[in-house]
Scaffold this active site. Structure first.
Site, mmCIF file in Angstrom:
data_model
loop_
_atom_site.group_PDB
_atom_site.id
_atom_site.type_symbol
_atom_site.label_atom_id
_atom_site.label_comp_id
_atom_site.label_asym_id
_atom_site.label_seq_id
_atom_site.Cartn_x
_atom_site.Cartn_y
_atom_site.Cartn_z
ATOM 1 N N ASP A 140 0.971 35.836 103.382
ATOM 2 C CA ASP A 140 2.533 34.988 103.359
ATOM 3 C C ASP A 140 3.314 35.944 104.457
ATOM 4 O OD1 ASP A 140 5.034 34.182 103.165
ATOM 5 O OD2 ASP A 140 5.176 34.151 100.968
ATOM 6 N N LYS A 164 10.925 32.412 108.386
ATOM 7 C CA LYS A 164 12.285 32.978 108.891
ATOM 8 C C LYS A 164 12.515 33.089 110.119
ATOM 9 C CE LYS A 164 12.782 34.577 104.170
ATOM 10 N NZ LYS A 164 13.936 34.650 103.279
ATOM 11 N N TYR A 198 7.023 38.264 95.875
ATOM 12 C CA TYR A 198 8.229 36.958 96.115
ATOM 13 C C TYR A 198 7.459 35.888 96.924
ATOM 14 C CZ TYR A 198 12.064 34.108 96.099
ATOM 15 O OH TYR A 198 12.932 32.870 96.127
HETATM 16 C C1 LIG Z 1 7.434 36.060 101.633
HETATM 17 C C2 LIG Z 1 8.412 34.967 101.386
HETATM 18 N N1 LIG Z 1 7.648 33.816 101.037
HETATM 19 C C3 LIG Z 1 8.204 32.758 100.822
HETATM 20 C C4 LIG Z 1 9.754 32.767 100.976
HETATM 21 C C5 LIG Z 1 10.596 31.629 100.242
HETATM 22 O O1 LIG Z 1 11.235 31.140 101.548
HETATM 23 P P1 LIG Z 1 12.654 30.054 101.516
HETATM 24 O O2 LIG Z 1 13.582 31.113 100.835
HETATM 25 O O3 LIG Z 1 12.762 29.778 102.813
HETATM 26 O O4 LIG Z 1 12.104 29.000 100.545
HETATM 27 C C6 LIG Z 1 10.631 33.970 101.030
HETATM 28 C C7 LIG Z 1 11.948 34.083 100.920
HETATM 29 O O5 LIG Z 1 12.589 35.170 100.872
HETATM 30 C C8 LIG Z 1 9.522 35.039 101.329
HETATM 31 O O6 LIG Z 1 10.162 36.415 101.497
#
Ligand SMILES: Cc1ncc(COP(=O)(O)O)c(C=O)c1O
Length: 444
Positions: free
Chosen positions: A244, A272, A143
């Protein structure tokens, strides 16, 4: 019995003005189960009914030091005095970027955005510009945010392995079918599958996007061997490796998953944990790649580099970098795992953990899955039944077993004892309910 009377009443109001009554689909847990938070402090959260919870969701990770951390909030207040945003750069952007580069060697250059989604979106755009290739790989179970190009998933719950690979479906309606053409997928920990994709579509794939500890898939982990192999394969096929680290960054180690694996990304994304909950994110990477930004590639946004978020990031990163906060979070996670394990073993329940102790996946199977396909073999139905019992007793975990449990610096020994006591009770209640159901089925 926990009362959600006020939350339920508020839900009726909220639904009249907000779809599902919330601001993110994932916050809707059912008309009578949706919780409205009142405030959080440390590792605890209170809802509008006054129910108190020890929180292991932590907003899906951001509150790494705990809610309303006084050190970060004081910095954020000072950031407020700066004045918000100016459509101009500020000096603090440089100092936060410099610290990130020091903590994460791959982050030679840094650009700020507001959310994980924006950072990953930017990383893909930069990769397309650099390689001249529009396609990308997202692993099964991965995700990466709420934008079209990554909102495709492999349907494995109804999947029959006899029928070949799982079907790739959009996360919902409104996702343009054309974006599916850019999307390629493979199971985690199968380097041959990646090479196969590159052999077939290498001229179209510019980016391999991976979260090596799958923070949205119970913390299923890439092996070191796999990470080294994909690094090498990406180099050979002229594909950029995007790691990521929106969840793992500044959490699993000061240098994120890249430090744990000893693998350097071409581009990486953070969000985060970097500001303890204030909205800010980063796309970073190799200088020659990042220089595409402003040199053909557009990146920006009215709220990027907001003075409050930057000040919060500056303080949060200072704490994570210069104190033993991550070590104590890790220790707490280890202790929690040991305690949960003792309770489950005493009851003869097969279980194991995946991911990092600070973002820990709990599986009801004797071995952690090596990829998303294997997740279906774990007893996730037991987890699904257990989660609401935990909520009743005041322990907040995600209702969906695919979300790991997050630890923060504010989780203390009192939280640990209380969690273990309540976990044992919740497991017993769940087992009794399941046994009751089976008894009723037999006698029906
Ligand atoms: C690995 C990863 N990438 C991207 C995102 C997207 O982040 P955001 O919710 O701040 O847009 C998330 C969100 O949970 C994530 O866990």
């Amino acid at each position: 019995m926990r009362s959600l009377e006020k939350s339920n009443l508020h839900f009726k109001k909220a639904i009249s003005k907000l779809p599902l009554g919330v601001s993110s689909n994932f916050r809707y847990w059912g008309d009578d189960k949706t919780i409205f938070a009142k405030y959080g402090k440390g590792a605890r959260l209170w809802d509008i009914d006054g129910n108190e919870y020890i929180d292991y969701r932590l907003a899906y990770g951001p509150a790494i030091l705990g809610y309303a951390d006084p050190r970060v909030d004081a910095a954020a207040r000072a950031g407020m005095d700066v004045g918000g945003v100016f459509a101009l750069a500020t000096e603090m952007e440089y100092s936060v970027a410099r610290r990130i580069s020091r903590m994460v060697p791959a982050a030679e250059l840094v650009r700020f955005s507001n959310s994980g989604t924006e950072a990953v979106m930017a990383a893909l755009r930069i990769a397309r510009a650099y390689t001249g290739k529009d396609g990308h790989i997202v692993l099964e179970g991965g995700y990466h945010g709420v934008f079209n190009e990554v909102l495709w998933y492999s349907e494995i719950e109804e999947w029959d392995p006899e029928d070949g690979d799982p079907e790739v479906l959009p996360f919902g309606e409104g996702i343009p079918q054309v974006t599916k053409r850019l999307f390629h997928t493979a199971p985690l920990n199968d380097a041959d599958a990646i090479e196969d994709l590159f052999r077939k579509h290498g001229n179209k794939i510019g980016a391999f996007l991976i979260e090596p500890i799958m923070g949205n898939c119970c913390g299923i982990e890439a092996t070191e061997e796999y990470m080294k192999a994909v690094r090498e394969i990406c180099d050979r096929y002229d594909v950029l490796l995007i790691i990521d680290e929106v969840k793992t960054g500044f959490r699993v180690a000061r240098g994120g998953a890249q430090e744990l694996y000893g693998v350097r990304a071409d581009l990486c994304t953070f969000a985060k944990s970097m500001a303890n909950g204030y909205p800010i994110s980063v796309v970073a990477g190799r200088e020659d790649i990042m220089r595409c930004v402003g040199n053909g590639v557009v990146h920006g946004g009215t709220f990027t580099g907001h003075s409050i978020s930057l000040a919060a990031a500056d303080k949060t990163l200072e704490i994570l970098d210069e104190t033993n906060a991550l070590q104590s979070i890790n220790n707490y996670g280890e202790r929690l795992r040991a305690g949960l394990s003792e309770i489950l073993t005493a009851r003869g329940i097969d279980h194991c953990f995946a991911g990092h102790p600070s973002m820990s996946g709990l599986f009801f199977s004797s071995e952690a899955p090596g990829d998303y396909r294997a997740w279906v073999d774990s007893d996730y139905e037991f987890y699904d039944a257990l989660a609401p019992e935990m909520h009743e007793l005041g322990i907040l975990i995600e209702p969906d077993s695919r979300e790991p449990w997050f630890m923060c610096e504010a989780h203390d020994m009192k939280c640990l004892d209380e969690t273990l006591d309540k976990f044992a009770r919740a497991v017993d209640i769940t087992m009794n309910k399941i046994a009751d159901k089976e008894r009723k089925k037999r006698t029906a």
